[in-house]
Design a protein around this motif. Structure first.
Motif, PDB file in Angstrom:
ATOM      1  N   ARG A 141      -3.156  -2.417   7.790  1.00 35.28           N
ATOM      2  CA  ARG A 141      -3.660  -2.885   6.501  1.00 35.28           C
ATOM      3  C   ARG A 141      -3.623  -4.410   6.423  1.00 35.28           C
ATOM      4  O   ARG A 141      -4.429  -5.028   5.713  1.00 35.28           O
ATOM      5  CB  ARG A 141      -2.813  -2.266   5.385  1.00 35.28           C
ATOM      6  N   CYS A 142      -2.704  -5.038   7.161  1.00 35.31           N
ATOM      7  CA  CYS A 142      -2.638  -6.496   7.211  1.00 35.31           C
ATOM      8  C   CYS A 142      -3.728  -7.099   8.102  1.00 35.31           C
ATOM      9  O   CYS A 142      -3.877  -8.326   8.139  1.00 35.31           O
ATOM     10  CB  CYS A 142      -1.276  -6.951   7.720  1.00 35.31           C
ATOM     11  N   TRP A 166      -0.770  -8.560  -2.247  1.00 29.17           N
ATOM     12  CA  TRP A 166      -1.567  -8.915  -1.063  1.00 29.17           C
ATOM     13  C   TRP A 166      -1.960 -10.385  -1.107  1.00 29.17           C
ATOM     14  O   TRP A 166      -1.979 -11.071  -0.073  1.00 29.17           O
ATOM     15  CB  TRP A 166      -2.807  -8.040  -0.958  1.00 29.17           C
ATOM     16  N   ARG A 167      -2.257 -10.898  -2.282  1.00 29.64           N
ATOM     17  CA  ARG A 167      -2.578 -12.322  -2.394  1.00 29.64           C
ATOM     18  C   ARG A 167      -1.362 -13.180  -2.046  1.00 29.64           C
ATOM     19  O   ARG A 167      -1.497 -14.247  -1.433  1.00 29.64           O
ATOM     20  CB  ARG A 167      -3.062 -12.642  -3.821  1.00 29.64           C
ATOM     21  N   SER A 224      -0.953 -13.866   1.731  1.00 29.58           N
ATOM     22  CA  SER A 224      -2.103 -14.479   2.405  1.00 29.58           C
ATOM     23  C   SER A 224      -1.686 -15.402   3.549  1.00 29.58           C
ATOM     24  O   SER A 224      -2.380 -15.486   4.574  1.00 29.58           O
ATOM     25  CB  SER A 224      -2.958 -15.252   1.391  1.00 29.58           C
ATOM     26  N   ASP A 259       0.827  -1.212   0.000  1.00 36.58           N
ATOM     27  CA  ASP A 259       0.000   0.000   0.000  1.00 36.58           C
ATOM     28  C   ASP A 259       0.857   1.255   0.000  1.00 36.58           C
ATOM     29  O   ASP A 259       0.590   2.214  -0.723  1.00 36.58           O
ATOM     30  CB  ASP A 259      -0.956   0.008   1.199  1.00 36.58           C
ATOM     31  N   LEU A 276      -1.030 -13.160   6.445  1.00 36.18           N
ATOM     32  CA  LEU A 276      -2.244 -12.476   6.895  1.00 36.18           C
ATOM     33  C   LEU A 276      -3.112 -13.390   7.751  1.00 36.18           C
ATOM     34  O   LEU A 276      -3.775 -12.931   8.686  1.00 36.18           O
ATOM     35  CB  LEU A 276      -3.036 -11.964   5.688  1.00 36.18           C
ATOM     36  N   GLU A 305      -0.630  -4.230  -6.719  1.00 37.50           N
ATOM     37  CA  GLU A 305      -0.800  -4.255  -5.268  1.00 37.50           C
ATOM     38  C   GLU A 305      -1.672  -5.433  -4.847  1.00 37.50           C
ATOM     39  O   GLU A 305      -1.359  -6.147  -3.877  1.00 37.50           O
ATOM     40  CB  GLU A 305      -1.418  -2.945  -4.781  1.00 37.50           C
ATOM     41  N   ASN A 306      -2.776  -5.656  -5.539  1.00 33.98           N
ATOM     42  CA  ASN A 306      -3.669  -6.766  -5.193  1.00 33.98           C
ATOM     43  C   ASN A 306      -2.962  -8.113  -5.312  1.00 33.98           C
ATOM     44  O   ASN A 306      -3.179  -9.021  -4.497  1.00 33.98           O
ATOM     45  CB  ASN A 306      -4.912  -6.748  -6.092  1.00 33.98           C
TER      46      ASN A 306
END
Length: 461
Positions: A336-337, A303-304, A307, A275, A310, A299-300
């Motif tokens: 954000r996590c 984030w994947r 996982s 981010d 997260l 960015e997406n």
């Protein structure tokens, strides 16, 4: 649109509970390959450097100690003659392009005039001598780098618009081959999209190259870094040059080019986490009137890829005691996590330099539906321990001095200094910060699982 909740700012004792700022030598002497760092201080500082850097003196690293003796403190010896003797030996033996003097608490207490001596010796010895104050009386842990880079700003060559523009066009023609066809460096009229952008902050060369590539993908080329790998290759600064920081503890380095060299500062969040990296690039693109492309998808995707981490930290709580001035950026990333941040302790807070980061923190809390943490500048450690006793966070990110006492109170800890030396900048390194955060949480989980397994075996017996 609902306005995000503004963080609560407090200031407690006015004391710095941080690692020693002269430790900046650890990464700066490796970054500036043709430099030599001379730390002026007592044997205590020498022992600290030798232990903190893990390099014995017989390995001949590019740093050394100039230790004042009783005669120096009582003004019986001439400081200039002593420093001249040491610098002459350094010049003859090591042949550096620059000698950087690092002042410590000792030089402040005995009022050693390093700034007055340096120009005389520089003229006499024929080698640049840069003076940086890194004493723990006035500076927090990572601000040692800030004072060193601010001092080096004065040594950067003057920006020449005509010469640099021509050089930029030639350079763009070479690098355009490596960029996707859709990312052209020249518009329809053949004019170069090269940008006079200088990034400041000491990062490993591999990480700096990654950030260069991130910006190049958006047709924004970085013209230089402060510090550069060679002192002789310092970037040109002047009117028409934009500067942007990569670390939140470089507020002096941010203001010096503006006030002294008429540069313009790009006020962006810092490229820590997917981010933060996206927001950092978007801000730079907006300054140069470039439309970002593909940042949201990238960015997406990252984030994947996070996982697995997260799943471990979502819903967990963390408490920052404050040490390295990375706390705001790390807290924003961890929120954000999916974590809850109870408190962000920070030794020093420059709200103007970190304004964009603070704004991103607010919107991140709003987006993740998490409470906005209180921000405590120069926190009182005793009060923090009491608050942690009440809040019972899952993790405390703290300086080394408080880690063992907190562990004894059954609070998992992580040393903040590890985040300083880890590669946490840019999209490529997005896994490094959550890896550090999850280690103590995974260790506790494994310990609990082991105890349960042992209890089952006992019952079976």
């Amino acid at each position: 649109m609902k306005t995000p909740e503004i963080p609560t700012f407090e200031c407690e004792t006015g004391n710095y509970h941080t690692f020693c700022p002269i430790s900046c030598v650890a990464w700066l002497y490796q970054k500036i390959e043709d430099s030599f760092f001379l730390v002026v201080g007592t044997k205590t500082r020498g022992y600290f450097l030798q232990n903190a850097l893990g390099v014995m003196i017989f390995a001949e690293p590019r740093y050394a100690m100039a230790e004042p003796e009783e005669g120096d403190i009582s003004a019986q010896l001439n400081d200039q003659k002593e420093l001249e003797r040491i610098c002459l030996q350094i010049r003859n033996d090591r042949k550096p392009s620059v000698i950087i003097w690092i002042g410590t608490c000792t030089t402040e207490i005995i009022k050693m005039d390093l700034e007055g001596i340096a120009p005389k010796l520089e003229k006499q010895l024929g080698i640049p001598i840069v003076v940086a104050r890194a004493n723990g009386l006035d500076h927090a842990f990572t601000q040692g780098e800030d004072t060193a880079l601010a001092a080096m700003t004065h040594r950067c060559p003057e920006y020449n618009r005509r010469t640099t523009h021509q050089h930029g066009e030639d350079m763009a023609r070479h690098v355009a081959v490596d960029v996707a066809p859709s990312k052209k460096f020249f518009d329809e009229r053949g004019k170069s999209n090269m940008c006079n952008l200088v990034l400041f902050g000491s990062l490993p060369s591999s990480v700096a190259s990654q950030l260069n590539l991130e910006s190049r993908r958006q047709s924004v080329s970085v013209s230089g870094w402060l510090p550069s790998q060679k002192y002789t290759e310092l970037p040109a600064l002047g009117e028409g040059v934009y500067v942007c920081g990569v670390n939140p503890f470089l507020s002096r380095t941010a203001t010096t080019p503006m006030r002294r060299r008429k540069c313009q500062l790009v006020g962006a969040p810092f490229p820590i986490g997917p981010d933060g990296t996206r927001a950092w690039i978007e801000k730079i693109c907006s300054v140069f009137d470039v439309k970002p492309d593909g940042l949201e998808e990238r960015e997406n995707q990252i984030w994947r890829n996070l996982s697995d981490y997260l799943e471990i930290i979502t819903g967990k709580s963390v408490f920052f005691m404050g040490d390295n001035l990375l706390e705001i950026s790390l807290a924003r990333f961890l929120i954000r996590c999916g974590m809850v941040v109870y408190e962000i302790g920070i030794p020093y807070m420059d709200r103007r330099y970190q304004a964009a980061e603070l704004l991103l923190l607010q919107y991140t809390c709003e987006k993740m539906k998490k409470p906005t943490p209180r921000i405590v500048e120069k926190p009182d450690n005793y009060s923090q321990v009491q608050r942690m006793h009440e809040l019972q966070p899952d993790l405390a990110i703290t300086g080394m001095a408080h880690a063992n006492p907190l562990e004894a109170r059954d609070i998992d800890t992580k040393w903040s200094v590890e985040f300083t030396f880890a590669q946490i900048h840019g999209s490529v390194n997005a896994r490094d910060a959550p890896e550090l955060v999850t280690r103590p949480l995974r260790r506790r989980s494994d310990s609990v699982s082991g105890c349960r397994s042992l209890s089952r075996q006992t019952v079976d017996v």
